[in-house]
Design an enzyme around this catalytic site. Structure first.
Site: not given
Ligand code: KIV
Length: 277
Positions: A49-50, A88, A118, A120, A186
C-alpha cells in the site's frame, strides 16, 4: 537459485519452509514493467500500500483504497511468472471484523490472482489471521512500524525499543501461532529482530530490522532512487534512476528548443526506398 534459472512461483507454504535457510528476497512492485524486471530475482513481490505514497503522491498510506490495490495487483500479476505475489490489505478493509477481512481478502485474491494478502497488526489481528487462514487465505503479517497506524504510533518511529520489545515479541508469536506464513518486521532494533527471528517458527522479513532476518524487503522506488521525497536510514540506493530520468528530460527539452530533435533518423520520407517497394 541463480537469477537466470527458470523457476515456478513459490506458494506460501514454500516461503514458510524457507525459515532459517537461504534468505528470502523481496521487493514491492506496482506496475507490470517493474514486476517483469524483478520477477527472476525475487522469491515474492509485494504490491504494497506504499503505492499510495510512491505512485499517487498521497501523504501516507491511509488514503489507499481496495480499488487501487486491485488495479495495481492486476498490473503486477501480468509481469510475474516465477515470483509469488502478495497484495496488501488497505487501511479500513480488515480491522472491523474477521468477516470484513475475509470479504475484502477474498476479493483481492480472486480479482488479482494474489497467492496471499498482507495485513498490519500483531496480537490484535491474531483472531482475524486465524479466521482467514482457516478459510483458505494465506496471510503475511506486518508488525513493528505499521504505517497504517502512524496516527496512534506518533509518526514513523523505531518500534520495540526498551520495554516495548516484549510486546513486539508477543505480537510476532501471536501472528505465528495464528497461522501467518511469514511476518514483516519494520523498523525495529537489530537485536530485537534477531530475538524475534530465533523465537518464531515462521520467516521474518526485515525492513529496517536485521541482516539476521529470514528475508529482506525494500520499496522498489526507494532502492532504485525514483522516490526521492525522503530516504529512510534503512534504505540502500542501488541505482539513481530519478536523477537519470531528470537529466534525460532536461536534455530532451534542450534539444526540442534547439530544433535538434527530431533528427533525420527519426523522420519518414514521403516515398519508400526502392528495396521496400
Ligand atoms: O506497503 C509496503 O510497501 C510495505 C513494505 C514496506 C513492507 O508494507
Amino acid at each position: 537459485m541463480s537469477a537466470t534459472a527458470k523457476k515456478r512461483a513459490p506458494m506460501p507454504d514454500d516461503i514458510r519452509a524457507r525459515k532459517g535457510g537461504e534468505p528470502l528476497v523481496s521487493l514491492t512492485a506496482y506496475t507490470t514493467q517493474m514486476a517483469e524486471l524483478m520477477d527472476a530475482h525475487c522469491d515474492f513481490v509485494l504490491v504494497g500500500d506504499s503505492v499510495g505514497m510512491v505512485l499517487h503522491g498521497l501523504p501516507s498510506t491511509l488514503g489507499v483504497t481496495m480499488e487501487m490495490m486491485i488495479m495495481h495487483g492486476q498490473a503486477v500479476a501480468r509481469g510475474l511468472s516465477s515470483a509469488m505475489m502478495v497484495v496488501d490489505m488497505p487501511f479500513g478493509s480488515y480491522e472491523e471484523s474477521p468477516q470484513q477481512a475475509f470479504r475484502n481478502a477474498a476479493r483481492i485474491m480472486s480479482e488479482t490472482g494474489a497467492a496471499a494478502v498482507k495485513l498490519e497488526g500483531g496480537v490484535t489481528m491474531a483472531e482475524t489471521i486465524a479466521f482467514l487462514v482457516a478459510r483458505g487465505i494465506p496471510v503475511m503479517a506486518h508488525i513493528g512500524l505499521t504505517p497504517q497506524s502512524i496516527n496512534t504510533l506518533g509518526g514513523y518511529k523505531v518500534q520495540g525499543r526498551g520495554d516495548a520489545g516484549d510486546a513486539l515479541l508477543a505480537d510476532a508469536q501471536a501472528v505465528s501461532e495464528a497461522g501467518a506464513f511469514a511476518v514483516v518486521l519494520e523498523k525495529v532494533p537489530a537485536t530485537l529482530a534477531d530475538t524475534v527471528t530465533a523465537a518464531v517458527a515462521i520467516p521474518t522479513i526485515g525492513i529496517g530490522a536485521s541482516a539476521g532476518c529470514d528475508g529482506q524487503i525494500l520499496v522498489v522506488d526507494d532502492m532504485i532512487g525514483l522516490f526521492t521525497a525522503f530516504k529512510a536510514k534503512f534504505v540502500k540506493r542501488y541505482a539513481n534512476l530519478g536523477a537519470d530520468a531528470e537529466a534525460a528530460f532536461a536534455e530532451y527539452a534542450r534539444e526540442v528548443r534547439a530544433r535538434e530533435f527530431p533528427a533525420v533518423e527519426h523522420l519518414f520520407a514521403d516515398t519508400l526506398p526502392e528495396k521496400n517497394k
